[in-house]
Design a protein around this motif. Structure first.
Motif, PDB file in Angstrom:
ATOM      1  N   MET A 268      51.249  63.829 138.666  1.00  0.00           N
ATOM      2  CA  MET A 268      51.642  63.076 139.846  1.00  0.00           C
ATOM      3  C   MET A 268      50.426  62.719 140.672  1.00  0.00           C
ATOM      4  N   GLY A 271      48.368  60.162 138.556  1.00  0.00           N
ATOM      5  CA  GLY A 271      49.051  58.949 138.109  1.00  0.00           C
ATOM      6  C   GLY A 271      49.463  59.114 136.662  1.00  0.00           C
ATOM      7  N   PHE A 272      50.689  58.673 136.349  1.00  0.00           N
ATOM      8  CA  PHE A 272      51.227  58.935 135.018  1.00  0.00           C
ATOM      9  C   PHE A 272      50.515  58.168 133.920  1.00  0.00           C
ATOM     10  N   LEU A 314      53.343  66.767 146.294  1.00  0.00           N
ATOM     11  CA  LEU A 314      54.412  66.158 147.095  1.00  0.00           C
ATOM     12  C   LEU A 314      53.841  65.470 148.320  1.00  0.00           C
ATOM     13  N   LEU A 317      51.859  62.412 147.353  1.00  0.00           N
ATOM     14  CA  LEU A 317      52.678  61.284 146.907  1.00  0.00           C
ATOM     15  C   LEU A 317      53.270  60.501 148.057  1.00  0.00           C
ATOM     16  N   VAL A 318      53.554  61.199 149.148  1.00  0.00           N
ATOM     17  CA  VAL A 318      54.142  60.497 150.282  1.00  0.00           C
ATOM     18  C   VAL A 318      53.191  59.405 150.762  1.00  0.00           C
ATOM     19  N   PHE A 319      51.885  59.674 150.626  1.00  0.00           N
ATOM     20  CA  PHE A 319      50.918  58.678 151.075  1.00  0.00           C
ATOM     21  C   PHE A 319      50.543  57.683 149.987  1.00  0.00           C
ATOM     22  N   ARG A 320      50.598  58.117 148.734  1.00  0.00           N
ATOM     23  CA  ARG A 320      50.219  57.205 147.658  1.00  0.00           C
ATOM     24  C   ARG A 320      51.170  57.434 146.485  1.00  0.00           C
ATOM     25  N   PRO A 321      52.312  56.719 146.484  1.00  0.00           N
ATOM     26  CA  PRO A 321      53.385  57.035 145.540  1.00  0.00           C
ATOM     27  C   PRO A 321      53.014  56.888 144.074  1.00  0.00           C
ATOM     28  N   GLN A 322      51.977  56.139 143.741  1.00  0.00           N
ATOM     29  CA  GLN A 322      51.686  55.981 142.320  1.00  0.00           C
ATOM     30  C   GLN A 322      50.575  56.912 141.840  1.00  0.00           C
ATOM     31  N   GLY A 323      50.147  57.823 142.691  1.00  0.00           N
ATOM     32  CA  GLY A 323      49.082  58.727 142.268  1.00  0.00           C
ATOM     33  C   GLY A 323      47.719  58.101 142.491  1.00  0.00           C
TER      34      GLY A 323
ATOM     35  N   PRO B 124      61.052  63.018 151.241  1.00  0.00           N
ATOM     36  CA  PRO B 124      60.115  62.251 150.412  1.00  0.00           C
ATOM     37  C   PRO B 124      60.809  61.224 149.529  1.00  0.00           C
ATOM     38  N   ARG B 127      60.124  57.586 149.909  1.00  0.00           N
ATOM     39  CA  ARG B 127      58.890  56.976 149.402  1.00  0.00           C
ATOM     40  C   ARG B 127      58.796  57.110 147.881  1.00  0.00           C
ATOM     41  N   ILE B 128      59.284  58.226 147.371  1.00  0.00           N
ATOM     42  CA  ILE B 128      59.024  58.573 145.981  1.00  0.00           C
ATOM     43  C   ILE B 128      60.282  58.323 145.172  1.00  0.00           C
ATOM     44  N   LYS B 129      60.109  57.749 143.983  1.00  0.00           N
ATOM     45  CA  LYS B 129      61.300  57.426 143.201  1.00  0.00           C
ATOM     46  C   LYS B 129      61.170  57.933 141.776  1.00  0.00           C
ATOM     47  N   TYR B 132      58.783  60.777 139.688  1.00  0.00           N
ATOM     48  CA  TYR B 132      57.934  61.344 140.722  1.00  0.00           C
ATOM     49  C   TYR B 132      58.778  62.210 141.642  1.00  0.00           C
ATOM     50  N   VAL B 135      59.823  65.488 139.950  1.00  0.00           N
ATOM     51  CA  VAL B 135      58.762  66.493 139.995  1.00  0.00           C
ATOM     52  C   VAL B 135      58.588  67.019 141.422  1.00  0.00           C
ATOM     53  N   ALA B 136      58.769  66.110 142.406  1.00  0.00           N
ATOM     54  CA  ALA B 136      58.600  66.549 143.787  1.00  0.00           C
ATOM     55  C   ALA B 136      59.648  67.599 144.159  1.00  0.00           C
ATOM     56  N   ALA B 139      58.802  71.138 143.774  1.00  0.00           N
ATOM     57  CA  ALA B 139      58.121  71.786 144.895  1.00  0.00           C
ATOM     58  C   ALA B 139      59.125  72.617 145.678  1.00  0.00           C
TER      59      ALA B 139
END
Lengths: 333, 358
Positions: A268, A271-272, A314, A317-323, B124, B127-129, B132, B135-136, B139
């Motif tokens: 994550m 990035g995948f 986690l 990701l909130v700040f950069r969703p694609q890693g 989250p 923002r996250i889908k 992702y 996996v989140a 946590a």
């Protein structure tokens, strides 16, 4: 240098080494995800399975001995021979290729064009299956794996870094596991080989074409089936390397498959879809969790390594969703 | 012949909107309720309750909860075990702090606490889908389990780190603790399950359910037609976590009695409930029941056949069970991605035309 700084440095170094091992598992994920869009949860279990098979072949265990004994009341355990490590690794590789073929033939061929989340769940099913299968085949007791890799702390590094303490009597030099150092080298070689393979060989190019666009790849005459089997084989190979490293470090046992879960936050973060991302993500997670345990852990009860990686990923990701290195996710209606 | 709308005239809106529009379904539903409430309690003993009925009822609640989140709202969660642990520990703290209050209220309150935690970890998801997010949610799983393991306040500073349910009564009958009669905890769980199922069924076929499904099918499109993704996603997390929390509270207080968090609510629990809704059918309340029944019954059956019947060692049988579960998941995803519920739906369609299929 002050003591805490020296210890901190040692923690960082050890974190880097652990991170390399995480990255090794994460690499397998990235490969399969790039080529087939399948998020392969079973990667960790594949590493376990590879390590189990390797030990089984080296020790000359009879496959399914427990099952046969239970069914027919026999007392079979070993063939009574020992296979040299190199040959055993080759044989294990053959098994992994066969596994790749079987997975492709019996599972994912039937799931083409399904939603990614269905594929993901199929790999969870596959993970359970492989876990049961591996344990039935080789038994579930903890095994030691010894393929001739050096183990224990490296005295050379300890002696040669002692001067950093500048006369501090409590500092004996950095402690680094020799196995970790070797793992780092092997991981580096692996990455270089994989990059070369995907950039400069015909198959590698075909693989990238498939990753880019399945239908376009089909239309220029690339066999999807072949590419997918190949990708799963390569992932199997990466799993084997990871299995050897982790197996040599902590014994071949069930918890090996749990490192797959650790590889998830690594992915994550990185990035995948990015091989360098897997490496960098692994290093960040490795260093991060060791440093956190070292600095904050004692105040809040310790064993923070269980969750730190996930929470870090986690928040990230909130700040950069694609890693870090992932392709930007563009959504359209 | 007997399974049609024909002849069942609806004369007001309430009739028209009822949950089971076909008469046969309605009577079948009343029949099942009758058997569950008035027949089974007289027939069961301790073994049946502890081996089959309690796990089935409790996992059904959890599966309904997870199905709302994954099946209806499309947000994949692997944190079920962690949320169940929140329910269990909330219930424990409430039970020990306010012993005079009814346990029924404690269980509901535990669900409420879990709903709050669920919303927190659901944030989250805005923002996250997709993966992702899956996996989140891990946590949540690992952090919550670690928290309950390491902070002594949660287990009242007990030396073993375990929590064990004190004895509590309801209408003068013991429902928790070691001295219960078999049918009391059964009925307790059954009542809660029935309430949960009715609520879930009506939520999912109403406006809220349609919003969730719109988000599941395509969140951007849903947003454009006026579904507020913030409210829809967080409400799905809240409702789902509420059910899962209730399930966790019951799992701890009524079923197990004493719990060590890492063992009872580990990552395997999350996967087990996820498997239940995959095998049962995503986006179906009946599927949650079917999946829970299947995965509760199958290990019991396998164990009886392999260990009891064929005399295999238990560890070999356990590995075999893993293998079977894995193979079943894959088979179901290939042959019938919509699970047992879809088989049931197909059967009903056939029954409608029977015996004249043309």
């Amino acid at each position: 240098m002050p003591e805490s700084l020296l210890y901190g440095t040692e923690v960082v170094l050890n974190g880097l080494m652990a991170g390399v091992l995480y990255a090794l598992v994460a690499l397998g994920f990235v490969l399969i995800y790039k080529a087939s869009g399948i998020f392969n949860y079973a990667q960790g279990v594949m590493a376990l399975f590879a390590a189990l098979t390797l030990v089984g072949i080296m020790e000359g265990q009879i496959p399914f001995a427990h099952l046969i004994n239970a069914m027919f009341g026999t007392e079979l355990h070993h063939f009574g021979w020992h296979v040299p490590a190199f040959l055993a690794i080759l044989l294990t590789m053959v098994v992994m290729v066969f596994l790749a073929w079987a997975v492709q033939k019996f599972v994912f061929r039937h799931l083409v064009n399904q939603e990614p989340i269905i594929l993901f769940m199929a790999t969870i099913g596959l993970a359970y299956f492989l876990e049961g299968f591996g344990d039935l085949m080789w038994g579930s007791d903890i095994k030691t794996l010894n393929v001739g890799l050096p183990q224990g702390g490296s005295f050379w590094i300890e002696e040669n870094t002692q001067w950093l303490g500048f006369g501090n009597e409590n500092f004996y030099g950095f402690f680094l596991d020799r196995l970790d150092i070797i793992a780092t080298f092997i991981a580096a070689i692996l990455v270089v080989v994989l990059v070369l393979f995907s950039q400069y060989t015909k198959q590698g190019r075909a693989m990238r074409a498939v990753a880019d666009d399945h239908q376009a790849a089909l239309s220029v005459g690339i066999s999807l089936n072949f590419i997918w089997v190949m990708v799963w084989s390569v992932a199997g190979f990466v799993a084997l390397v990871a299995g050897i490293m982790w197996g040599a470090k902590s014994g071949v046992q069930f918890s090996l498959s749990l490192i797959a879960l650790k590889a998830l936050p690594v992915l994550m973060l990185g990035g995948f879809t990015s091989i360098p991302g897997a490496i960098v993500g692994g290093l960040i997670i490795g260093v991060g969790e060791k440093l956190f345990e070292f600095s904050v852990g004692p105040y809040i009860g310790g064993a923070t390594e269980n969750w730190f990686a996930y929470v870090l990923a986690l928040i990230f990701l909130v700040f950069r969703p694609q890693g870090l290195f992932g392709e930007k996710i563009i959504e359209r209606v | 012949m007997f399974y049609r709308e024909a002849g069942d005239f609806k004369t007001n809106y309430a009739d028209d909107n009822q949950t089971f529009p076909i008469k046969f379904d309605r009577y079948r539903y009343y029949f099942v309720l009758f058997v569950a409430f008035a027949v089974i309690p007289f027939l069961i003993n301790d073994y049946w309750v502890n081996a089959i009925f309690l796990p089935f009822l409790i996992y059904s609640i959890a599966a309904i909860g997870l199905n709302i989140l994954v099946g209806y709202c499309g947000q994949v969660s692997l944190g079920t075990g962690g949320f169940m642990a929140v329910g269990a520990y909330a219930c424990y703290k409430l039970m020990t702090s306010f012993p005079e209050i009814n346990i029924f209220i404690h269980v509901l309150l535990a669900g409420g606490v879990t709903a709050g935690v669920g919303v927190l970890f659901g944030l989250p998801s805005l923002r996250i889908k997709g993966f992702y997010l899956a996996v989140a949610t891990l946590a949540a799983q690992f952090f919550l389990v670690w928290l309950f393991n390491r902070v002594p306040w949660f287990y009242n500073y007990s030396a073993s780190g375990q929590i064990s349910a004190p004895e509590r009564t309801l209408f003068g009958l013991e429902v928790t603790g070691p001295n219960t009669t078999a049918w009391a905890p059964y009925l307790f769980c059954l009542v809660i399950l029935t309430i949960c199922a009715v609520i879930a069924r009506n939520l999912t076929r109403g406006m809220q359910g349609r919003k969730w499904m719109a988000i599941r099918d395509m969140d951007i499109a849903a947003e454009i037609i006026g579904v507020n993704p913030l409210k829809a996603k967080l409400s799905a997390f809240a409702v789902s976590s509420f059910f899962i929390g209730v399930a966790g509270a019951l799992f701890f207080s009524v079923y197990l009695g004493a719990v060590e968090v890492g063992e009872a609510f580990g990552i395997n629990q999350s996967f087990l409930v996820l498997f239940m809704i995959i095998i049962g059918g995503l986006g179906s309340i009946f599927g949650s029941f079917a999946g829970a029944a299947f995965l509760v019954l199958m290990p019991v059956l396998l164990k009886n056949v392999l260990v009891g019947g064929l005399g295999w060692p238990t560890d070999t049988a356990a590995h075999f069970e893993f293998l079977i579960v894995g193979a079943l998941i894959v088979t179901f995803l290939i042959a019938e991605p919509h699970g047992l519920a879809q088989l049931w739906r197909v059967a009903k369609e056939k029954l409608r035309l029977w015996p004249f299929p043309h």
